[in-house]
Motif scaffolding. Structure first.
Motif, PDB file in Angstrom:
ATOM      1  N   UNK A  46      26.267 -23.711 -20.246  1.00 51.25           N
ATOM      2  CA  UNK A  46      27.470 -23.949 -19.568  1.00 51.25           C
ATOM      3  C   UNK A  46      27.150 -23.651 -18.094  1.00 51.25           C
ATOM      4  N   UNK A  47      26.445 -22.598 -18.092  1.00 54.25           N
ATOM      5  CA  UNK A  47      25.943 -22.579 -16.234  1.00 54.25           C
ATOM      6  C   UNK A  47      24.825 -23.603 -15.901  1.00 54.25           C
ATOM      7  N   UNK A 106      32.985 -23.097  -0.630  1.00 53.79           N
ATOM      8  CA  UNK A 106      33.051 -22.265  -1.944  1.00 53.79           C
ATOM      9  C   UNK A 106      32.029 -22.920  -3.119  1.00 53.79           C
ATOM     10  N   UNK A 107      31.840 -23.931  -3.076  1.00 56.22           N
ATOM     11  CA  UNK A 107      31.013 -24.735  -4.024  1.00 56.22           C
ATOM     12  C   UNK A 107      29.745 -24.494  -3.788  1.00 56.22           C
ATOM     13  N   UNK A 108      29.327 -24.649  -2.563  1.00 51.64           N
ATOM     14  CA  UNK A 108      28.003 -24.247  -1.931  1.00 51.64           C
ATOM     15  C   UNK A 108      27.679 -22.921  -2.271  1.00 51.64           C
ATOM     16  N   UNK A 109      28.398 -21.963  -2.016  1.00 50.18           N
ATOM     17  CA  UNK A 109      28.287 -20.741  -2.185  1.00 50.18           C
ATOM     18  C   UNK A 109      27.970 -20.467  -3.869  1.00 50.18           C
ATOM     19  N   UNK A 110      28.978 -21.073  -4.684  1.00 46.13           N
ATOM     20  CA  UNK A 110      28.606 -21.036  -6.172  1.00 46.13           C
ATOM     21  C   UNK A 110      27.317 -21.675  -6.586  1.00 46.13           C
ATOM     22  N   UNK A 115      24.649 -19.071  -5.561  1.00 46.25           N
ATOM     23  CA  UNK A 115      24.669 -17.983  -6.521  1.00 46.25           C
ATOM     24  C   UNK A 115      24.050 -18.303  -7.900  1.00 46.25           C
ATOM     25  N   UNK A 116      24.268 -19.537  -8.585  1.00 49.45           N
ATOM     26  CA  UNK A 116      23.822 -19.892  -9.633  1.00 49.45           C
ATOM     27  C   UNK A 116      22.368 -20.197  -9.895  1.00 49.45           C
ATOM     28  N   UNK A 117      21.924 -20.978  -8.569  1.00 45.70           N
ATOM     29  CA  UNK A 117      20.524 -21.166  -8.446  1.00 45.70           C
ATOM     30  C   UNK A 117      19.528 -19.795  -8.618  1.00 45.70           C
ATOM     31  N   UNK A 169      16.652 -19.035 -11.143  1.00 44.04           N
ATOM     32  CA  UNK A 169      15.274 -18.617 -10.805  1.00 44.04           C
ATOM     33  C   UNK A 169      15.088 -17.300 -11.285  1.00 44.04           C
ATOM     34  N   UNK A 170      15.939 -16.282 -11.376  1.00 41.46           N
ATOM     35  CA  UNK A 170      15.706 -14.909 -11.783  1.00 41.46           C
ATOM     36  C   UNK A 170      15.351 -15.101 -13.477  1.00 41.46           C
ATOM     37  N   UNK A 171      15.996 -15.520 -14.036  1.00 39.31           N
ATOM     38  CA  UNK A 171      15.856 -15.864 -15.438  1.00 39.31           C
ATOM     39  C   UNK A 171      14.506 -16.644 -15.749  1.00 39.31           C
ATOM     40  N   UNK A 172      14.288 -17.593 -14.850  1.00 37.05           N
ATOM     41  CA  UNK A 172      12.984 -18.383 -15.244  1.00 37.05           C
ATOM     42  C   UNK A 172      11.688 -17.355 -14.835  1.00 37.05           C
TER      43      UNK A 172
END
Length: 67
Positions: free
Chosen positions: A4-5, A24-28, A31-33, A37-40
């Motif tokens: 979903x993310x 707001x979408x840019x901030x979201x 955050x998701x990026x 990257x941390x998960x990768x």
């Protein structure tokens, strides 16, 4: 990172190309990026830590950590 993310990241990327994003979408998106990257990086680090080199004489050892 859930599917979903990942889908949401792709939605925001498509929207940014076509019509632009709200603050707001840019901030979201940012955050998701960062989360992606941390998960990768964590996944890659785990993979590298589990690599075992087998020498011609049959001995095995893990790769040393680079500094």
């Amino acid at each position: 990172m859930t599917d979903a993310k990942l889908q949401r990241i792709n939605e925001l990327a498509r929207k940014a190309k076509s019509e632009g994003l709200t603050p707001a979408e840019t901030a979201e998106r940012d955050k998701l990026r960062k989360e992606y990257i941390a998960a990768y990086r964590a996944s890659l680090r785990a993979q590298l830590e589990n690599i075992v080199v087998v020498e011609p004489d049959g001995s095995e050892h893990k790769l040393p950590r680079r500094k």
